[in-house]
Design a protein around this motif. Structure first.
Motif, PDB file in Angstrom:
ATOM      1  N   SER A 147       0.569  -1.129   0.166  1.00  0.00           N
ATOM      2  CA  SER A 147      -0.049   0.188  -0.033  1.00  0.00           C
ATOM      3  C   SER A 147       0.805   1.268  -0.050  1.00  0.00           C
ATOM      4  CB  SER A 147      -0.675  -0.196   1.158  1.00  0.00           C
ATOM      5  OG  SER A 147      -1.586   1.274   1.439  1.00  0.00           O
ATOM      6  N   THR A 148       1.969   0.870   0.625  1.00  0.00           N
ATOM      7  CA  THR A 148       2.867   2.007   1.003  1.00  0.00           C
ATOM      8  C   THR A 148       3.195   2.716  -0.114  1.00  0.00           C
ATOM      9  OG1 THR A 148       3.416   1.992   3.015  1.00  0.00           O
ATOM     10  CG2 THR A 148       4.825   3.411   2.525  1.00  0.00           C
ATOM     11  N   ILE A 149       3.864   1.719  -0.729  1.00  0.00           N
ATOM     12  CA  ILE A 149       4.953   1.246  -2.387  1.00  0.00           C
ATOM     13  C   ILE A 149       3.992   2.545  -3.315  1.00  0.00           C
ATOM     14  CG2 ILE A 149       7.078   1.267  -1.140  1.00  0.00           C
ATOM     15  CD1 ILE A 149       6.303  -1.283  -2.747  1.00  0.00           C
ATOM     16  N   ILE A 150       2.714   1.884  -3.675  1.00  0.00           N
ATOM     17  CA  ILE A 150       1.692   1.764  -4.688  1.00  0.00           C
ATOM     18  C   ILE A 150       1.441   3.156  -4.365  1.00  0.00           C
ATOM     19  CG2 ILE A 150      -0.514   0.754  -5.287  1.00  0.00           C
ATOM     20  CD1 ILE A 150       0.021  -1.980  -5.213  1.00  0.00           C
ATOM     21  N   GLY A 151       0.508   3.459  -3.339  1.00  0.00           N
ATOM     22  CA  GLY A 151       0.110   4.496  -3.076  1.00  0.00           C
ATOM     23  C   GLY A 151       1.201   5.713  -3.242  1.00  0.00           C
ATOM     24  N   ASN A 152       2.586   5.684  -2.962  1.00  0.00           N
ATOM     25  CA  ASN A 152       3.383   7.080  -3.022  1.00  0.00           C
ATOM     26  C   ASN A 152       2.991   6.755  -4.504  1.00  0.00           C
ATOM     27  OD1 ASN A 152       5.763   8.291  -1.725  1.00  0.00           O
ATOM     28  ND2 ASN A 152       7.124   7.024  -3.535  1.00  0.00           N
ATOM     29  N   PHE A 153       4.214   5.669  -5.332  1.00  0.00           N
ATOM     30  CA  PHE A 153       4.411   5.807  -7.227  1.00  0.00           C
ATOM     31  C   PHE A 153       2.865   6.751  -8.031  1.00  0.00           C
ATOM     32  CE2 PHE A 153       1.902   3.296 -10.812  1.00  0.00           C
ATOM     33  CZ  PHE A 153       3.110   3.886 -11.887  1.00  0.00           C
ATOM     34  N   ALA A 346      -5.875   0.057  -1.478  1.00  0.00           N
ATOM     35  CA  ALA A 346      -5.906  -0.972   0.046  1.00  0.00           C
ATOM     36  C   ALA A 346      -5.602  -2.136  -0.790  1.00  0.00           C
ATOM     37  CB  ALA A 346      -6.826  -0.514   0.558  1.00  0.00           C
ATOM     38  N   ASP A 347      -5.684  -3.216  -0.132  1.00  0.00           N
ATOM     39  CA  ASP A 347      -5.336  -4.544  -0.428  1.00  0.00           C
ATOM     40  C   ASP A 347      -7.193  -5.324  -1.505  1.00  0.00           C
ATOM     41  OD1 ASP A 347      -6.342  -6.812   1.137  1.00  0.00           O
ATOM     42  OD2 ASP A 347      -5.890  -5.515   3.161  1.00  0.00           O
ATOM     43  N   LYS A 348      -6.533  -6.435  -1.632  1.00  0.00           N
ATOM     44  CA  LYS A 348      -8.316  -6.570  -2.577  1.00  0.00           C
ATOM     45  C   LYS A 348      -9.129  -7.195  -1.681  1.00  0.00           C
ATOM     46  CE  LYS A 348      -5.793 -10.968  -3.838  1.00  0.00           C
ATOM     47  NZ  LYS A 348      -5.573 -11.972  -4.938  1.00  0.00           N
ATOM     48  N   GLY A 349      -8.412  -7.597  -0.226  1.00  0.00           N
ATOM     49  CA  GLY A 349      -9.226  -8.329  -0.006  1.00  0.00           C
ATOM     50  C   GLY A 349     -10.680  -7.060   1.013  1.00  0.00           C
ATOM     51  N   HIS A 374     -11.587   2.542  -5.775  1.00  0.00           N
ATOM     52  CA  HIS A 374     -10.471   1.762  -4.770  1.00  0.00           C
ATOM     53  C   HIS A 374      -9.470   1.067  -6.008  1.00  0.00           C
ATOM     54  CE1 HIS A 374     -10.066  -2.071  -2.838  1.00  0.00           C
ATOM     55  NE2 HIS A 374      -8.844  -1.775  -2.142  1.00  0.00           N
ATOM     56  N   VAL A 375      -8.413   1.178  -5.583  1.00  0.00           N
ATOM     57  CA  VAL A 375      -6.735   0.175  -6.170  1.00  0.00           C
ATOM     58  C   VAL A 375      -6.299   0.041  -5.379  1.00  0.00           C
ATOM     59  CG1 VAL A 375      -4.863   1.252  -7.219  1.00  0.00           C
ATOM     60  CG2 VAL A 375      -6.438   2.724  -7.122  1.00  0.00           C
ATOM     61  N   PRO A 376      -6.744  -2.301  -5.669  1.00  0.00           N
ATOM     62  CA  PRO A 376      -6.339  -2.799  -5.516  1.00  0.00           C
ATOM     63  C   PRO A 376      -4.785  -3.396  -5.255  1.00  0.00           C
ATOM     64  CG  PRO A 376      -8.097  -4.254  -6.734  1.00  0.00           C
ATOM     65  CD  PRO A 376      -7.152  -1.782  -6.726  1.00  0.00           C
TER      66      PRO A 376
END
Length: 598
Positions: A147-153, A346-349, A374-376
């Motif tokens: 979540s941290t590195i994807i959101g930062n990207f 956030a994760d796909k769950g 939502h980006v899973p």
């Protein structure tokens, strides 16, 4: 400069097709580099020109391409036009291509590729990105790394495109887990352990109380009572909660510092514990609340009134839930930022959770709920250190640093560095990020330490080493060569392949901006690094005539600049690793194209 070439091709096509050039530009794409043969520079799919593609046979498409080719003429920009399998292929004047690309990379700097006509007319938006969101009183779990590195990207990419981005870390600092933790600390906690190693001790307490609560219903009851006291504002319970929160955030800040990530706003679920009551009142006033047999309060999402699909917004004891607080947070952010888009990473769950939150917002009459996204992402499997199973991100970062330091120490020619730990961590983080970003975000993937640290192949270490080698070239020969460039000296196949690849950078950025997938940029940068490795082997700068050396150095400088731009978007800090860190074997590997290269 790719946009200027596209426009030139589009203008010629528009005269024949009686279509405005603007409608054709995005259909004209740079052709990917091929090892097997020299390819055209740009390509247009004929299917994109035909109005009713469903009824066009392959033969019709090819015939249409051939007839269009006969009508088009070469000029000072386009030197060759040919028909392929349903495509029109265009070759650009080689010297014009070389001069234009190198000049554009130099002039645009960090904005290269972002000024393309592919982004023309792009409205500047206010975008909120919520990412990372660790849970207070628990050590930063590796599950939050993605979540941290994807959101930062995503935030980096949106900012690069000129949007106004607000980065929010929405910390999990409220909920029933604090009932368990508060009760657990009262039963099993020690002040001295909390002082010496706070989050480790809180984690141990949380594990123990969860285990005990499974067998002892009285502990579960005490936990519910503690959280209920928190919700009512009990000072003693709040004081203990505040200590846990402050200790957690202190450690998180250190983790984010190591990752090179920042946030514009730290907020938490606790901020909305009061506002969630207002949400319940608002839902009630709209007649949207119903009570179940168990006493829970729900919102009916079935659309049929049979409660076949519901979202619980209040427990039977009157305490709020995650969904209630998310509703309050969304409404508060719209009031505060008036966003055009809000992205939850956030994760796909959690897919169902966000679907319910967005649906309730729509039922409440908030049309802007459609702007919420939502980006899973999938889960990481097999992330272990030498000590065994990994739970905490801090352990992963320490392992990354340790392994890179060990690799560096094994190189006999390594000189002393001012800060070897920083070098090791930056290269190691690049390795983690590239392994994570190579596939679709939604996919789970198997983590491999061996694959992460390969200096050869499609890894972050290879990207950092490529950047280091190119920096070394500039450092060795200085900038004196860069004043005038004789473009006639850059007509070798290796040079042309690099220039063709540089042409595609804007398309790659555009593709990532459309689906928010970093894998397009990762693939592009790895190919660029492989092309640079091949060119470095044959296009010598040392002992070459001044005009040849200058032209080649300018080409390598352009590669280094675009490589750095792409790495920064991914959240990787391009690092100059002294050449002494690259042992002879590593340099030899770097100069040979890996099997999975272009």
């Amino acid at each position: 400069m790719a946009c200027a070439f596209r426009r030139s091709i589009a203008c010629q096509l528009s005269r024949i097709l009686a279509l405005p050039p603007e409608s054709l530009i995005k259909s004209i794409s740079a052709v990917p580099v091929s090892k097997k043969e020299e390819v055209a520079d740009f390509q247009l799919s004929v299917d994109s020109l035909l109005e009713d593609n469903n009824h066009q046979s392959k033969l019709d498409t090819q015939d249409h391409a051939r007839r269009l080719t006969e009508k088009l003429k070469c000029d000072t920009v386009v030197t060759a036009i040919s028909a392929g399998p349903g495509t029109l292929n265009f070759k650009i004047n080689r010297e014009l291509l070389t001069k234009a690309v190198l000049q554009q990379v130099l002039e645009d700097g960090s904005k290269y590729g972002l000024k393309s006509e592919l982004f023309s007319g792009l409205p500047q938006k206010r975008i909120v990105v919520e990412f990372s969101s660790p849970n207070v009183a628990k050590k930063f779990h590796v599950g939050h790394l993605r979540s941290t590195i994807i959101g930062n990207f995503i935030a980096n990419l949106k900012e690069a495109l000129g949007h106004q981005v607000t980065r929010i870390n929405y910390i999990g600092d409220w909920g029933m887990q604090f009932g368990l933790l508060g009760t657990g600390f009262q039963l099993f906690g020690y002040e001295e352990k909390l002082h010496s190693n706070p989050l480790q001790h809180l984690f141990d307490v949380y594990v123990q109380v969860n285990k005990e609560a499974t067998d002892d219903k009285n502990i579960a009851k005490l936990a519910h009572e503690f959280f209920h006291r928190l919700e009512l504002g009990d000072m003693q319970a709040l004081s203990l909660w505040q200590r846990f929160r402050d200790l957690s955030i202190e450690e998180y800040i250190q983790i984010y510092k190591r990752l090179g990530i920042y946030f514009d706003e730290y907020s938490g679920e606790s901020f909305y514990r009061e506002k969630s009551r207002d949400i319940l009142k608002l839902l009630d006033s709209k007649g949207l609340l119903q009570k179940t047999i168990t006493g829970n309060v729900v919102v009916d999402l079935s659309g049929t009134g049979d409660l076949s699909s519901v979202c619980t917004v209040m427990r039977s004891d009157g305490t709020s839930l995650y969904a209630t607080r998310d509703l309050a947070a969304a409404i508060d952010r719209m009031d505060k930022y008036n966003f055009d888009t809000m992205i939850y990473v956030a994760d796909k769950g959690q897919k169902r959770h966000f679907q319910q939150v967005f649906q309730i917002l729509k039922i409440m009459g908030y049309e802007w709920a459609e702007r919420c996204q939502h980006v899973p992402f999938g889960i990481v499997k097999g992330m272990k250190t030498r000590r065994g199973d990994v739970t905490f991100l801090e352990d992963v970062l320490n392992e990354v640093q340790s392994r890179m330091l060990q690799n560096m120490a094994s190189i006999k020619t390594t000189k002393k560095m001012e800060n070897p730990q920083e070098t090791a961590e930056r290269v190691g983080l690049a390795a983690l990020i590239i392994q994570d970003f190579r596939g679709l975000l939604l996919s789970d993937y198997q983590f491999s330490w061996d694959r992460v640290f390969q200096s050869r192949g499609d890894t972050g270490v290879f990207l950092q080493y490529t950047h280091a080698r190119l920096c070394s070239l500039e450092e060795t020969f200085g900038c004196g060569y860069l004043n005038d460039v004789n473009v006639a000296c850059l007509q070798e196949p290796q040079s042309v392949s690099i220039l063709q690849h540089l042409l595609r950078f804007d398309e790659v950025l555009y593709k990532s901006s459309q689906d928010l997938q970093p894998k397009h940029i990762v693939s592009y940068l790895l190919t660029l690094s492989h092309l640079a490795a091949m060119a470095h082997k044959t296009l010598q700068v040392k002992d070459s005539p001044a005009d040849v050396a200058g032209a080649r150095l300018h080409l390598f400088k352009a590669v280094r600049s675009v490589l750095a731009n792409g790495m920064k978007l991914l959240g990787i800090i391009p690092f100059y690793v002294p050449e002494s860190l690259l042992c002879t074997e590593q340099i030899r590997k770097w100069q040979h194209t890996p099997r999975n290269g272009p």
